[in-house]
Design an enzyme around this catalytic site. Structure first.
Site, PDB file in Angstrom:
ATOM      1  N   GLY A  99      40.066  44.747  37.433  1.00 47.13           N
ATOM      2  CA  GLY A  99      41.471  45.012  37.148  1.00 47.13           C
ATOM      3  C   GLY A  99      42.320  45.276  38.370  1.00 47.13           C
ATOM      4  O   GLY A  99      43.557  45.299  38.284  1.00 47.13           O
ATOM      5  N   LYS A 134      44.575  36.256  32.401  1.00 48.82           N
ATOM      6  CA  LYS A 134      43.620  35.803  31.392  1.00 48.82           C
ATOM      7  C   LYS A 134      43.004  36.982  30.660  1.00 48.82           C
ATOM      8  O   LYS A 134      42.878  38.083  31.210  1.00 48.82           O
ATOM      9  CB  LYS A 134      42.490  35.002  32.045  1.00 48.82           C
ATOM     10  N   ASN A 183      39.682  40.742  34.588  1.00 53.12           N
ATOM     11  CA  ASN A 183      38.375  41.184  35.088  1.00 53.12           C
ATOM     12  C   ASN A 183      38.227  41.030  36.594  1.00 53.12           C
ATOM     13  O   ASN A 183      37.196  41.420  37.150  1.00 53.12           O
ATOM     14  CB  ASN A 183      37.261  40.412  34.389  1.00 53.12           C
ATOM     15  N   TYR A 184      39.203  40.474  37.300  1.00 52.90           N
ATOM     16  CA  TYR A 184      39.078  40.301  38.739  1.00 52.90           C
ATOM     17  C   TYR A 184      39.098  41.670  39.420  1.00 52.90           C
ATOM     18  O   TYR A 184      40.063  42.417  39.300  1.00 52.90           O
ATOM     19  CB  TYR A 184      40.210  39.444  39.295  1.00 52.90           C
ATOM     20  N   ALA A 185      38.011  41.969  40.147  1.00 50.69           N
ATOM     21  CA  ALA A 185      37.850  43.254  40.828  1.00 50.69           C
ATOM     22  C   ALA A 185      38.119  44.406  39.871  1.00 50.69           C
ATOM     23  O   ALA A 185      38.780  45.390  40.213  1.00 50.69           O
ATOM     24  CB  ALA A 185      38.782  43.336  42.041  1.00 50.69           C
TER      25      ALA A 185
END
Length: 342
Positions: free
Chosen positions: A61, A83, A57-59
Site C-alpha cells: 500500500g 487495481k 498491494n504494491y509495497a
C-alpha cells in the site's frame, strides 16, 4: 507530447505510463524511498506525461500513498490507475473480485491516494470463485457513484476478457476499456489471441515489463551473475522460491541471446539496450501505452529515450524474427518465462 485514446473511451493518456510498483519497500523487496519516488513522479509529469499506474498491494500500500502525496496540487491533470483483487488479510473475503472485497479495496485505495475518485480502476486478476456478473455490476456501481471514471483489467486471458465484456453488455453496465498485459521481446504470448480480442472488444493496452523484468536493459550477459542491485539480482536473493525460479528463467540462454541482439542494435544506433527494447514494444501493433518502472531519476531519463527513438524498419524486423515463440495462451494472461525458454 503524444497522447492516445485508451480503448473505446474518450480518455486521453500518454504513450508512456509510469509504473510505481518500485516505490516503497516491503518485507521482501527494497524499492525507492519516498524522496526519490517523488522526484521521479514530478519529472515524469513535468515532461508532459499524464498516466500513473499503481495497485493496492504494491509495497503493502505504500506505493498508493506515495503517489497520492506526490500529485497533491496537480491531481486533476493526472490519470491515476490502480487495481484491486490481491489479498489484504487472511480472511476468506479479503481477496478476489467479490462485491464485498472490491468495495473495501476501492475505499482503502481512495484513502491511501488521498483522492475522491480513481480515473482507471482495474481488476488485478481473474477470480474463479466470483460470478463475473457480480464483479461487473459492482464495478458499474463504482462508476455511477462517481468514485471511478473508467474500468480495466490486468492479466486476463482472451476468454476472460470476452466473458467480462459480454456480462457487462447483458446487464447494460460499464464495460472494460483497457487491459494490462505483460509484453516484451521475451514475452510475446499476447499476440496470438489477447491482442486481437482487445481490438474486437474495445480495449486499449497498457503493457507492463517491456524490458523483460530487467533482462533487456543491457546489464545482464551470459556467464555473469546478476548484480545484487538489479531487479533480477533481488529476485535471486528472495526467500520466495517462485521468485528465484522466475529470476533464473529471465537470464536463460534464450533470453540472453535476445538481449545480446538488442545490445548490438543499440551500439549500431548509438543508443542504449533499454531504449531499443522499449521502442520495439512502443511501435508494435495494438500497444496503446507502455508502462515503465524506473527506481531512480537516472533510470527514468534512460527510459524516456525509448519513446524518442524510432527503430529502423530493418532493426525492428530483425528483433521480431529472432524473438518469435510458439503461441501459448498463459494462465491469467501472464507469460510464463518457463514456457518461453522451452
Amino acid at each position: 507530447m503524444e497522447y492516445v485514446t485508451l480503448g473505446r473511451s474518450g480518455l486521453k493518456v500518454s504513450r508512456a505510463c509510469l509504473g510505481t510498483m518500485n516505490f516503497g519497500s516491503s518485507e521482501y523487496f527494497e524499492g525507492s524511498d519516498e524522496t526519490e519516488a517523488a522526484r521521479v513522479i514530478h519529472a515524469f509529469l513535468d515532461e508532459g506525461h499524464n498516466f500513473l499506474d499503481t495497485a493496492d498491494n504494491y509495497a503493502d500500500g505504500q506505493s498508493e500513498e506515495i503517489v497520492g502525496r506526490a500529485v497533491k496540487g496537480r491531481r486533476d491533470s493526472v490519470v491515476i490507475a490502480t487495481k484491486g483483487f490481491m489479498p489484504h488479510g487472511r480472511g476468506p473475503n479479503d481477496r478476489g473480485l467479490s462485491r464485498l472485497h472490491l468495495t473495501r479495496a476501492l475505499e482503502a485505495s481512495l484513502r491511501r491516494l488521498g483522492t475522491d475518485y480513481i480515473d482507471l480502476y482495474q481488476c488485478h486478476g481473474w477470480d474463479d470463485t466470483t460470478p463475473i456478473e457480480e464483479t461487473m455490476m459492482t464495478l458499474d456501481g463504482f462508476v455511477r457513484s462517481g468514485k471511478v471514471r473508467y474500468l480495466g483489467c490486468s492479466n486476463f486471458t482472451a476468454s476472460q476478457i470476452v466473458e467480462a465484456q459480454w456480462a457487462a453488455q447483458r446487464a447494460g453496465t460499464t464495460p472494460f476499456v483497457s487491459l494490462q498485459p505483460q509484453y516484451s521481446l521475451v514475452a510475446r504470448n499476447i499476440e496470438a489471441e489477447i491482442l486481437p480480442v482487445c481490438r474486437r472488444h474495445g480495449l486499449g493496452t497498457a503493457v507492463w515489463s517491456p524490458l523483460g523484468g530487467g533482462a533487456l536493459n543491457g546489464r545482464h550477459t551470459k556467464n555473469a551473475t546478476p548484480a545484487a542491485d538489479t531487479r533480477i539480482g533481488q529476485m535471486m536473493a528472495s526467500p520466495i522460491p517462485i521468485a528465484r525460479l522466475a529470476a533464473g528463467d529471465l537470464v536463460s540462454e534464450r533470453v540472453l541471446d535476445i538481449a545480446e541482439e538488442v545490445r548490438k542494435i543499440a551500439v549500431e544506433l548509438g543508443s542504449t539496450p533499454a531504449a531499443v527494447a522499449l521502442s520495439w514494444v512502443r511501435q508494435r501493433p495494438g500497444v496503446t501505452s507502455v508502462i515503465i518502472g524506473p527506481r531512480s531519476l537516472d533510470q527514468l531519463h534512460g527510459n524516456f529515450a525509448g519513446f524518442a527513438l524510432e527503430l529502423p524498419e530493418q532493426a525492428a524486423a530483425h528483433l521480431e524474427r529472432i524473438s518469435r515463440t510458439p503461441a501459448v495462451e498463459p494462465v491469467n494472461g501472464m507469460a510464463n518465462p518457463r514456457l518461453l525458454t522451452a
